[in-house]
Every structure is written in structure tokens, then in C-alpha cells.
Design a protein around this motif. Structure first.
Motif, PDB file in Angstrom:
ATOM      1  N   PRO A   8       0.826  -1.198   0.000  1.00  0.00           N
ATOM      2  CA  PRO A   8       0.000   0.000   0.000  1.00  0.00           C
ATOM      3  C   PRO A   8       0.867   1.257   0.000  1.00  0.00           C
ATOM      4  O   PRO A   8       2.077   1.189   0.221  1.00  0.00           O
ATOM      5  N   GLU A  23      -3.432   2.901   1.695  1.00  0.00           N
ATOM      6  CA  GLU A  23      -4.305   2.663   0.548  1.00  0.00           C
ATOM      7  C   GLU A  23      -3.718   1.549  -0.317  1.00  0.00           C
ATOM      8  O   GLU A  23      -2.603   1.648  -0.799  1.00  0.00           O
ATOM      9  N   GLY A  26      -6.821   2.479  -5.227  1.00  0.00           N
ATOM     10  CA  GLY A  26      -7.437   3.798  -5.293  1.00  0.00           C
ATOM     11  C   GLY A  26      -6.591   4.794  -6.052  1.00  0.00           C
ATOM     12  O   GLY A  26      -5.624   4.433  -6.726  1.00  0.00           O
ATOM     13  N   ASN A  29      -2.553   4.851  -4.940  1.00  0.00           N
ATOM     14  CA  ASN A  29      -1.694   3.683  -5.149  1.00  0.00           C
ATOM     15  C   ASN A  29      -1.815   3.053  -6.536  1.00  0.00           C
ATOM     16  O   ASN A  29      -0.828   2.601  -7.092  1.00  0.00           O
ATOM     17  N   SER A  36     -11.863   2.846  -3.728  1.00  0.00           N
ATOM     18  CA  SER A  36     -10.615   2.774  -2.977  1.00  0.00           C
ATOM     19  C   SER A  36     -10.790   1.782  -1.842  1.00  0.00           C
ATOM     20  O   SER A  36     -11.884   1.626  -1.306  1.00  0.00           O
ATOM     21  N   ALA A  38      -8.698   0.795   1.736  1.00  0.00           N
ATOM     22  CA  ALA A  38      -7.626   1.216   2.618  1.00  0.00           C
ATOM     23  C   ALA A  38      -7.758   0.566   3.986  1.00  0.00           C
ATOM     24  O   ALA A  38      -8.862   0.345   4.478  1.00  0.00           O
TER      25      ALA A  38
END
Length: 120
Positions: A8, A23, A26, A29, A36, A38
Motif C-alpha cells: 500500500p 491505501e 485507489g 496507489n 478505494s 484502505a
């Protein structure tokens, strides 16, 4: 073809204490705006400003308790539970209990600082 996400990216969090946002999928990233995903880790006593986002947020609490305030009530979402907040509705998140919380949030469409509309 599957896309393997190696790691991430950490995103700066809003609030009164440091919170870790990692993240996986999304805008930051993977560059996608569709949604997204996370992982969040918030310390005890963390609270962020209220917001009126342009996205729905689906949250699953993995550890601890996440308090979700709306204009009408507060919901305590505990380990193994989930909550859905809808776009266009004011909401505020906090982790007031000892130990904080760890949770996964999925935003549809993807989270962005421009579409979260935090209180001033």
C-alpha cells in the motif's frame, strides 16, 4: 490479467492525532477512481473533522471500536461489525476507546481530498 498490488501507499490523515492510512487500491496507489480500499489504524482519542463526502463508505472494523457520528446519532461499530455511510450525508469518525481501532474502508467512488468536503 490480474494486477498484483505489492504494497500500500501511506496517505496523510486528518485529525487531532496521527492515524495511519494504507491505501491498497485507489487514486494514490493504483490510479483508479472507481473505488478505494484502505486499511486504517487509529490511536485512542483520535477524532477527525466532520465531513460531507461525495462517496459511499463501507467500513469493517477488525479491532477495537470506531464511533461514527451523524447529525442524528452516534453508532459504536465494534470488532466484527460494519457500517455504511452514504454520500452527501454529514459524518464524523473517531476512536475514543483505549487501544484505538483498526479497520478497512472501501469508498465508492474512490476517496479523494477534493471530494471528502471536511468541515472548516
Amino acid at each position: 490479467m490480474p494486477e498484483h498490488i505489492q504494497a500500500p501507499k501511506v496517505i496523510e490523515a486528518a485529525g487531532n492525532k496521527p492515524k495511519i492510512i494504507e491505501e491498497y487500491i485507489g487514486r494514490v496507489n493504483t490510479g483508479g477512481a472507481e473505488l478505494s480500499v484502505a486499511r486504517m489504524r487509529s490511536p485512542a482519542g483520535w477524532e477527525e473533522p466532520g465531513q460531507t463526502p461525495e462517496f459511499d463508505e463501507y467500513t469493517v472494523v477488525l479491532r477495537g471500536m470506531l464511533r461514527v457520528r451523524t447529525r442524528d446519532r452516534a453508532i459504536e461499530v465494534r470488532e466484527g461489525q460494519a457500517v455504511i455511510t452514504r454520500r452527501g450525508e454529514w459524518v464524523q469518525y473517531s476512536t475514543p476507546e483505549e487501544g484505538g481501532a483498526e479497520y478497512v474502508a472501501v469508498c465508492l467512488p474512490a476517496f479523494s481530498p477534493e471530494t471528502v468536503h471536511r468541515d472548516a
